[in-house]
Design a protein around this motif. Structure first.
Motif, PDB file in Angstrom:
ATOM      1  N   TYR A 114       4.527 -60.749   8.707  1.00 33.36           N
ATOM      2  CA  TYR A 114       3.785 -60.283   7.539  1.00 33.36           C
ATOM      3  C   TYR A 114       4.378 -59.010   6.945  1.00 33.36           C
ATOM      4  O   TYR A 114       4.274 -58.774   5.739  1.00 33.36           O
ATOM      5  CB  TYR A 114       2.320 -60.031   7.911  1.00 33.36           C
ATOM      6  N   HIS A 144      -4.440 -61.817   3.661  1.00 26.82           N
ATOM      7  CA  HIS A 144      -4.030 -60.745   4.571  1.00 26.82           C
ATOM      8  C   HIS A 144      -3.920 -59.424   3.805  1.00 26.82           C
ATOM      9  O   HIS A 144      -4.430 -58.388   4.247  1.00 26.82           O
ATOM     10  CB  HIS A 144      -2.680 -61.125   5.184  1.00 26.82           C
ATOM     11  N   HIS A 148      -6.389 -56.024   4.097  1.00 31.03           N
ATOM     12  CA  HIS A 148      -5.870 -54.677   4.369  1.00 31.03           C
ATOM     13  C   HIS A 148      -6.408 -53.675   3.352  1.00 31.03           C
ATOM     14  O   HIS A 148      -6.813 -52.567   3.712  1.00 31.03           O
ATOM     15  CB  HIS A 148      -4.347 -54.675   4.302  1.00 31.03           C
ATOM     16  N   HIS A 154      -4.442 -54.837  11.886  1.00 30.38           N
ATOM     17  CA  HIS A 154      -3.904 -56.009  12.565  1.00 30.38           C
ATOM     18  C   HIS A 154      -4.683 -56.300  13.833  1.00 30.38           C
ATOM     19  O   HIS A 154      -5.018 -55.400  14.603  1.00 30.38           O
ATOM     20  CB  HIS A 154      -2.421 -55.811  12.893  1.00 30.38           C
ATOM     21  N   MET A 165      -5.386 -61.675  10.236  1.00 27.53           N
ATOM     22  CA  MET A 165      -4.859 -60.321  10.408  1.00 27.53           C
ATOM     23  C   MET A 165      -3.885 -60.205  11.576  1.00 27.53           C
ATOM     24  O   MET A 165      -3.598 -59.110  12.059  1.00 27.53           O
ATOM     25  CB  MET A 165      -5.998 -59.323  10.562  1.00 27.53           C
ATOM     26  N   SER A 166      -3.337 -61.310  12.034  1.00 30.44           N
ATOM     27  CA  SER A 166      -2.230 -61.266  12.988  1.00 30.44           C
ATOM     28  C   SER A 166      -1.042 -60.572  12.334  1.00 30.44           C
ATOM     29  O   SER A 166      -0.964 -60.450  11.112  1.00 30.44           O
ATOM     30  CB  SER A 166      -1.844 -62.693  13.385  1.00 30.44           C
ATOM     31  N   ALA A 167      -0.097 -60.136  13.149  1.00 28.12           N
ATOM     32  CA  ALA A 167       1.119 -59.516  12.603  1.00 28.12           C
ATOM     33  C   ALA A 167       2.110 -60.555  12.108  1.00 28.12           C
ATOM     34  O   ALA A 167       3.044 -60.230  11.372  1.00 28.12           O
ATOM     35  CB  ALA A 167       1.774 -58.634  13.653  1.00 28.12           C
ATOM     36  N   ASP A 180     -12.162 -57.566  12.439  1.00 32.02           N
ATOM     37  CA  ASP A 180     -11.696 -57.278  11.086  1.00 32.02           C
ATOM     38  C   ASP A 180     -12.709 -57.719  10.040  1.00 32.02           C
ATOM     39  O   ASP A 180     -12.859 -57.073   9.001  1.00 32.02           O
ATOM     40  CB  ASP A 180     -10.338 -57.952  10.838  1.00 32.02           C
ATOM     41  N   ASP A 218      -4.683 -53.627  16.622  1.00 33.05           N
ATOM     42  CA  ASP A 218      -3.338 -53.134  16.858  1.00 33.05           C
ATOM     43  C   ASP A 218      -3.321 -51.611  16.673  1.00 33.05           C
ATOM     44  O   ASP A 218      -3.636 -51.129  15.582  1.00 33.05           O
ATOM     45  CB  ASP A 218      -2.374 -53.801  15.869  1.00 33.05           C
ATOM     46  N   SER A 221      -1.870 -50.023  13.552  1.00 34.59           N
ATOM     47  CA  SER A 221      -2.511 -50.158  12.249  1.00 34.59           C
ATOM     48  C   SER A 221      -3.946 -49.681  12.262  1.00 34.59           C
ATOM     49  O   SER A 221      -4.624 -49.755  11.250  1.00 34.59           O
ATOM     50  CB  SER A 221      -2.472 -51.621  11.779  1.00 34.59           C
TER      51      SER A 221
END
Length: 222
Positions: A114, A144, A148, A154, A165-167, A180, A218, A221
């Motif tokens: 991403y 995504h 954000h 993430h 929202m995975s990387a 999230d 994560d 982030s």
């Protein structure tokens, strides 16, 4: 997929973007698109944003609607570099009445990371997204980025691989992880906030929510 690190922390401190509370009813959030000629499909953007909205709305109450599409000619450097594109986009539109998304051409070797496909200022008003061929990937990239903008970080832990929202992108990603989604609910409410008191209160609430959920996000982030 975002300039998350310092932006998240400083935005909390200045109480810039969010409204307080527990708004669960759907709120329509306007999106304005700026389209580079290299993106190649401005006529499909309304559907792409609608598809992204459909991925986010069930868990957050956030409904995004494309309200305007404008041509955009980023510099050659911005066409090659997402951070440069994100830095240039506010010069075209400050985003006072909508979330502004710049759509730019595809890049060879972008893969499924991403970070190479979209860039966003967390708690800001702007995002940039690269063109991709697959319709689901396209909608997920936009979802995504919009998540954000509304405060999502993430995902980490067991839910990371299947969360929007995975990387990295995967076809199995059809919804936000619960943590999230909780953050985005607060961010979505901001768009219809009526006063600064609500915004300041929500910034404090969002900070509490992030701190409570750090183990599932994560650290780069959050």
């Amino acid at each position: 997929a975002s300039t998350c690190d310092a932006a998240m922390r400083t935005s909390f401190a200045i109480a810039f973007f969010f409204v307080a509370g527990t708004a669960h009813a759907a709120s329509t959030i306007p999106v304005r698109a700026y389209v580079d000629a290299g993106y190649g499909k401005p006529d499909k953007l309304k559907q792409i944003v609608a598809d992204a909205s459909a991925l986010l709305a069930p868990s957050t109450g956030a409904v995004f609607e494309l309200v305007e599409t404008k041509p955009w000619k980023p510099s050659p450097a911005a066409s090659k570099n997402l951070r440069a594109a994100l830095a240039e986009l506010p010069e075209a539109d400050a985003g006072k009445d909508a979330i502004v998304v710049g759509f730019i051409g595809a890049q060879a070797q972008a893969g499924v990371d991403y970070h190479k496909l979209t860039n966003t200022k967390v708690l800001g008003r702007h995002a940039v997204v690269r063109a991709v061929a697959d319709a689901h990937e396209e909608a997920t990239l936009v979802a995504h980025a919009l998540a954000h903008v509304l405060g999502a970080a993430h995902a980490a832990g067991g839910s990371a691989s299947t969360s929007i929202m995975s990387a990295t992108y995967d076809k199995s990603q059809t919804a936000l992880d619960d943590d999230d989604a909780a953050l985005v609910k607060i961010g979505a409410a901001f768009v219809t906030a009526k006063n600064e008191i609500d915004r300041a209160s929500a910034a404090a609430q969002l900070k509490r929510e992030v701190n409570a959920r750090k183990a599932k996000l994560d650290p780069k982030s959050a």
